[in-house]
Design a protein around this motif. Sequence first.
Motif, PDB file in Angstrom:
ATOM      1  N   SER A  14       7.742  10.004 -10.324  1.00  0.00           N
ATOM      2  CA  SER A  14       9.061   9.443 -10.644  1.00  0.00           C
ATOM      3  C   SER A  14       9.426   8.320  -9.669  1.00  0.00           C
ATOM      4  CB  SER A  14      10.122  10.542 -10.601  1.00  0.00           C
ATOM      5  OG  SER A  14       9.900  11.483 -11.632  1.00  0.00           O
ATOM      6  N   LEU A  15       9.104   8.533  -8.402  1.00  0.00           N
ATOM      7  CA  LEU A  15       9.388   7.506  -7.398  1.00  0.00           C
ATOM      8  C   LEU A  15       8.592   6.235  -7.669  1.00  0.00           C
ATOM      9  CD1 LEU A  15      10.718   6.674  -4.731  1.00  0.00           C
ATOM     10  CD2 LEU A  15       8.780   7.716  -3.533  1.00  0.00           C
ATOM     11  N   LEU A  16       7.322   6.397  -7.998  1.00  0.00           N
ATOM     12  CA  LEU A  16       6.481   5.240  -8.297  1.00  0.00           C
ATOM     13  C   LEU A  16       6.998   4.475  -9.513  1.00  0.00           C
ATOM     14  CD1 LEU A  16       2.743   6.329  -7.865  1.00  0.00           C
ATOM     15  CD2 LEU A  16       3.983   4.596  -6.570  1.00  0.00           C
ATOM     16  N   LEU A  17       7.360   5.224 -10.544  1.00  0.00           N
ATOM     17  CA  LEU A  17       7.851   4.571 -11.754  1.00  0.00           C
ATOM     18  C   LEU A  17       9.108   3.759 -11.475  1.00  0.00           C
ATOM     19  CD1 LEU A  17       7.300   7.388 -14.418  1.00  0.00           C
ATOM     20  CD2 LEU A  17       5.881   5.369 -13.987  1.00  0.00           C
ATOM     21  N   GLN A  18       9.982   4.275 -10.609  1.00  0.00           N
ATOM     22  CA  GLN A  18      11.195   3.532 -10.264  1.00  0.00           C
ATOM     23  C   GLN A  18      10.847   2.274  -9.476  1.00  0.00           C
ATOM     24  OE1 GLN A  18      14.620   4.171 -11.175  1.00  0.00           O
ATOM     25  NE2 GLN A  18      14.455   2.019 -10.554  1.00  0.00           N
ATOM     26  N   LYS A  19       9.917   2.392  -8.519  1.00  0.00           N
ATOM     27  CA  LYS A  19       9.508   1.228  -7.730  1.00  0.00           C
ATOM     28  C   LYS A  19       8.920   0.139  -8.632  1.00  0.00           C
ATOM     29  CE  LYS A  19       8.535   3.294  -3.188  1.00  0.00           C
ATOM     30  NZ  LYS A  19       9.265   2.277  -2.372  1.00  0.00           N
ATOM     31  N   ILE A  20       8.088   0.575  -9.574  1.00  0.00           N
ATOM     32  CA  ILE A  20       7.467  -0.381 -10.488  1.00  0.00           C
ATOM     33  C   ILE A  20       8.519  -1.017 -11.385  1.00  0.00           C
ATOM     34  CG2 ILE A  20       5.926  -0.574 -12.483  1.00  0.00           C
ATOM     35  CD1 ILE A  20       4.181   1.568 -11.078  1.00  0.00           C
ATOM     36  N   SER A  21       9.442  -0.196 -11.875  1.00  0.00           N
ATOM     37  CA  SER A  21      10.514  -0.702 -12.731  1.00  0.00           C
ATOM     38  C   SER A  21      11.302  -1.807 -12.038  1.00  0.00           C
ATOM     39  CB  SER A  21      11.447   0.451 -13.124  1.00  0.00           C
ATOM     40  OG  SER A  21      12.595  -0.025 -13.800  1.00  0.00           O
ATOM     41  N   ASP A  22      11.525  -1.644 -10.743  1.00  0.00           N
ATOM     42  CA  ASP A  22      12.298  -2.632  -9.983  1.00  0.00           C
ATOM     43  C   ASP A  22      11.615  -3.993  -9.927  1.00  0.00           C
ATOM     44  OD1 ASP A  22      14.166  -0.672  -9.503  1.00  0.00           O
ATOM     45  OD2 ASP A  22      13.410  -0.190  -7.489  1.00  0.00           O
TER      46      ASP A  22
ATOM     47  N   GLU B 268       0.827  -1.202   0.000  1.00  0.00           N
ATOM     48  CA  GLU B 268       0.000   0.000   0.000  1.00  0.00           C
ATOM     49  C   GLU B 268       0.863   1.255   0.000  1.00  0.00           C
ATOM     50  OE1 GLU B 268      -3.976   1.555   0.159  1.00  0.00           O
ATOM     51  OE2 GLU B 268      -3.355  -0.541   0.224  1.00  0.00           O
ATOM     52  N   ILE B 269       0.431   2.253  -0.771  1.00  0.00           N
ATOM     53  CA  ILE B 269       1.134   3.533  -0.835  1.00  0.00           C
ATOM     54  C   ILE B 269       0.296   4.577  -0.119  1.00  0.00           C
ATOM     55  CG2 ILE B 269       2.086   5.300  -2.368  1.00  0.00           C
ATOM     56  CD1 ILE B 269       3.566   2.670  -2.472  1.00  0.00           C
ATOM     57  N   SER B 270       0.942   5.471   0.613  1.00  0.00           N
ATOM     58  CA  SER B 270       0.222   6.464   1.408  1.00  0.00           C
ATOM     59  C   SER B 270      -0.517   7.467   0.525  1.00  0.00           C
ATOM     60  CB  SER B 270       1.209   7.214   2.312  1.00  0.00           C
ATOM     61  OG  SER B 270       2.164   7.887   1.534  1.00  0.00           O
ATOM     62  N   GLU B 271      -1.356   8.279   1.160  1.00  0.00           N
ATOM     63  CA  GLU B 271      -2.233   9.189   0.436  1.00  0.00           C
ATOM     64  C   GLU B 271      -1.476  10.252  -0.357  1.00  0.00           C
ATOM     65  OE1 GLU B 271      -5.078  10.846   3.045  1.00  0.00           O
ATOM     66  OE2 GLU B 271      -6.061   8.934   3.479  1.00  0.00           O
ATOM     67  N   ASN B 272      -0.244  10.552   0.021  1.00  0.00           N
ATOM     68  CA  ASN B 272       0.492  11.593  -0.707  1.00  0.00           C
ATOM     69  C   ASN B 272       0.943  11.128  -2.088  1.00  0.00           C
ATOM     70  OD1 ASN B 272       2.569   9.864  -0.109  1.00  0.00           O
ATOM     71  ND2 ASN B 272       3.915  11.420   0.794  1.00  0.00           N
ATOM     72  N   ALA B 273       0.431   9.978  -2.526  1.00  0.00           N
ATOM     73  CA  ALA B 273       0.760   9.473  -3.869  1.00  0.00           C
ATOM     74  C   ALA B 273       0.292  10.413  -4.960  1.00  0.00           C
ATOM     75  CB  ALA B 273       0.148   8.096  -4.075  1.00  0.00           C
ATOM     76  N   THR B 274      -0.661  11.273  -4.662  1.00  0.00           N
ATOM     77  CA  THR B 274      -1.199  12.154  -5.697  1.00  0.00           C
ATOM     78  C   THR B 274      -0.581  13.544  -5.650  1.00  0.00           C
ATOM     79  OG1 THR B 274      -3.034  12.810  -4.240  1.00  0.00           O
ATOM     80  CG2 THR B 274      -3.394  10.930  -5.695  1.00  0.00           C
ATOM     81  N   GLU B 275       0.521  13.718  -4.968  1.00  0.00           N
ATOM     82  CA  GLU B 275       1.125  15.035  -4.828  1.00  0.00           C
ATOM     83  C   GLU B 275       2.325  15.207  -5.756  1.00  0.00           C
ATOM     84  OE1 GLU B 275       2.173  15.643  -0.798  1.00  0.00           O
ATOM     85  OE2 GLU B 275       0.117  15.471  -0.044  1.00  0.00           O
ATOM     86  N   GLY B 276       2.142  15.925  -6.841  1.00  0.00           N
ATOM     87  CA  GLY B 276       3.246  16.391  -7.666  1.00  0.00           C
ATOM     88  C   GLY B 276       4.024  15.336  -8.422  1.00  0.00           C
ATOM     89  N   SER B 277       4.998  15.822  -9.189  1.00  0.00           N
ATOM     90  CA  SER B 277       5.728  14.954 -10.106  1.00  0.00           C
ATOM     91  C   SER B 277       6.793  14.111  -9.424  1.00  0.00           C
ATOM     92  CB  SER B 277       6.387  15.810 -11.191  1.00  0.00           C
ATOM     93  OG  SER B 277       7.296  16.721 -10.596  1.00  0.00           O
ATOM     94  N   TRP B 278       7.293  14.561  -8.277  1.00  0.00           N
ATOM     95  CA  TRP B 278       8.363  13.807  -7.622  1.00  0.00           C
ATOM     96  C   TRP B 278       7.887  12.397  -7.263  1.00  0.00           C
ATOM     97  CZ3 TRP B 278       7.764  11.712  -2.803  1.00  0.00           C
ATOM     98  CH2 TRP B 278       6.673  12.188  -2.045  1.00  0.00           C
ATOM     99  N   PHE B 279       6.621  12.301  -6.855  1.00  0.00           N
ATOM    100  CA  PHE B 279       6.119  10.990  -6.451  1.00  0.00           C
ATOM    101  C   PHE B 279       5.888  10.089  -7.661  1.00  0.00           C
ATOM    102  CE2 PHE B 279       3.433   7.760  -4.672  1.00  0.00           C
ATOM    103  CZ  PHE B 279       3.971   7.576  -3.412  1.00  0.00           C
TER     104      PHE B 279
END
Length: 298
Positions: A118-126, A105-116
Amino acid sequence: MNTSSQSNTEFQKIILKNIQNFTNCEFIFTTINNFLHNYNRGYFTIVGSPGSGKSAILAKYVIDNPDVIYYNAQVEGKNTAEEFPKYICTQLTKRMGNGEWGVGEISENATEGSWFLSLLLQKISDHLKPAQPLIIAIDALDAINPNSQPPGTNLFYLPRYLPDGVYFILTRRPFKREQSGLLIEAPSQILDLSEYGLKNWDNEQAFTQHWQKMQGEGLSDVALSVLGVLISGEKEGVSLNEITAIKNVDVFDIQEVLDNWFEFLQQQRIGKETRYSLYHPRFRDWLGKQIGVESGYV
């Protein structure tokens, strides 16, 4: 129903509507698949004039590839930079929460801005398996409201860098390279539909929308003069010098008008000259009726 669910339903309706105009373009899908095969990440952009079938092509691709995450910037309220990462991050966290990529589960701040994003895309890529790319498709990238984000940032805050296995497929109208609105350091390819002579699907309603956009807050005398020349000009178009000679207007003022209308023009290089014409004969004829100018050819 939450906002994300509403958007998803709205996008599904748009996909089904757009696919009705699909024509056989298997070569485009072959080109996309070759790009995915040749590069481990990247941006693939389909460029075409209004009515050239970009949206129908992308709709068909999404229908045939249901794992693709789809976003349409032409939907009301979805043309701002804040809405895109909010929607995309929500879709990604749903998949991750379902365990599809082995991330919790990812916290609610998942919808805040572009930095997150990029972070999500890296996590998924892994957690992506070989031959299991993550593809995000954006229809009508050019529909973004340019005032919705700070100057110098990528359109829709799209990532400058992409991790392995992550691809974006974009559609947009013609644009000048220096005005792309994207600074990216990842493999990229542009497929220009103007090179393939596809049928144009625009109708009078679309022409009206284009005309409104061309007028903006009102046309100057220079813009009206340039438009008159474009409508009455020859089939192969008119050059910058020819417009200047006919209307005795400063060349820089004319160039500014042409640049503002870039997405509605075709450019043809003949010898050392660039010749300009409106993107489609039917649009030229329609515009001629609006301002009372006859077209120069049948």
